[in-house]
Design a protein around this motif. Structure first.
Motif, short mmCIF file in Angstrom:
data_model
loop_
_atom_site.label_atom_id
_atom_site.label_comp_id
_atom_site.label_asym_id
_atom_site.label_seq_id
_atom_site.Cartn_x
_atom_site.Cartn_y
_atom_site.Cartn_z
N SER A 1 -1.14 69.45 5.68
CA SER A 1 -1.00 68.25 4.88
C SER A 1 -0.94 67.01 5.77
N THR B 1 2.83 65.53 5.47
CA THR B 1 3.92 66.23 6.14
C THR B 1 3.68 66.42 7.63
N ASN B 2 2.55 65.96 8.10
CA ASN B 2 2.24 66.04 9.53
C ASN B 2 1.95 64.66 10.10
#
Length: 304
Positions: free
Chosen positions: A295, A298-299
């Protein structure tokens, strides 16, 4: 084994370069900049390669610009079409057939400004110089592969997210940093995007398979989600929101300023429509051969 990457010192190319180098390959980049191992303008002629390569990735191209006249529009065709042709011609001049060839393309070939989970079977309707030049470059590559009985892998990429990005993402980050960015109508429009690190890692698998593939992070974040991640990184408490009616009034004012004073304010009705319309692409075809992306949201440590 050796791999040649066109544009290997550019934004996306450097991810290919570093990943393949980490896998133990001898990597060379070809491009116009002095940092390339082979300094060469692929838009003008075919290079004479001094050594044999087993793998090739064509990443160089012209993008992230709005042409203001016919000369600037023609640059897209010269760079993206001729660059592809001359890169492939260089491969043809080698003694041995390559093990794998990967061409980097764009979802811009579909020519769409809105839509949900568009797959590789969709018609290619691009009418702008960038999208049309990418369609033509794909055809050049496909025809070359058939003629030479060589598998060609083509990736159609949406917004690519990585460190120090060009284009719209760079503009968005800078605007948020200086408090000049605002979402329109809540920023709920979803857009496909993909991490540059994931594209580079998947190229190691895809380059041997052949075919055309959309690559996304499969999450398709909206503008509000993306802007919050960026704002948090730079210590901004909130992201401004502009109601749709106010955005349209502002676009009219910007158009007047552009026409009367010849300003270049990149905010008009077309921009508004893009910011309030979903545009997502289906990557299921790639998932069937091992695509398992991370993602973008989320990264964020990988790109902010």
């Amino acid at each position: 084994m050796n791999i040649l990457i066109s544009g290997g010192k550019g934004f996306l190319g450097k991810y290919f370069y570093e990943y393949w180098q980490s896998k133990g390959y001898s990597v060379d980049s070809i491009g116009r900049g002095n940092k390339n191992e082979i300094v060469f303008d692929l838009s003008k002629r075919t290079p004479n390669l001094s050594k044999e390569y087993q793998y090739f990735i064509h990443c160089a191209g012209k993008a992230h610009a709005l042409p203001q006249n016919d000369k600037e529009a023609n640059e897209f065709y010269l760079v993206n079409e001729n660059g592809t042709k001359f890169f492939l011609d260089a491969i043809s001049n080698q003694k041995n057939k390559p093990v794998g060839v990967l061409i980097v393309s764009s979802v811009s070939v579909y020519g769409l400004t809105f839509g949900h989970l568009i797959n590789e079977k969709a018609l290619l309707k691009a009418k702008d110089p960038y999208g049309k030049s990418k369609i033509n470059a794909e055809k050049i590559a496909i025809d070359w592969g058939i003629l030479n009985n060589i598998k060609i892998s083509i990736v159609r990429l949406p917004l690519v997210v990585g460190k120090n990005p060009p284009g719209n993402l760079k503009a968005m980050i800078n605007a948020i940093k200086f408090g000049k960015y605002f979402n329109i109508s809540g920023g709920l429009a979803k857009k496909s995007m993909v991490l540059a690190t994931d594209v580079a890692e998947f190229s190691f698998i895809l380059i041997n398979i052949g075919g055309i593939y959309n690559l996304t992070d499969s999450i398709h974040p909206n503008f509000n989600e993306l802007s919050k991640i960026i704002a948090n990184k730079y210590g901004k408490n909130n992201v401004k929101n502009l109601p749709i009616f106010a955005a349209k009034i502002l676009s009219v004012i910007c158009n007047l300023l552009n026409n009367i004073f010849k300003f270049k304010i990149p905010f008009n009705e077309s921009v508004i429509n893009k910011m309030i319309s979903d545009l997502t692409f289906d990557d299921n075809k790639a998932r069937k051969i091992g695509w398992n992306p991370n993602s973008v949201l989320t990264n964020s440590h990988k790109w902010l």
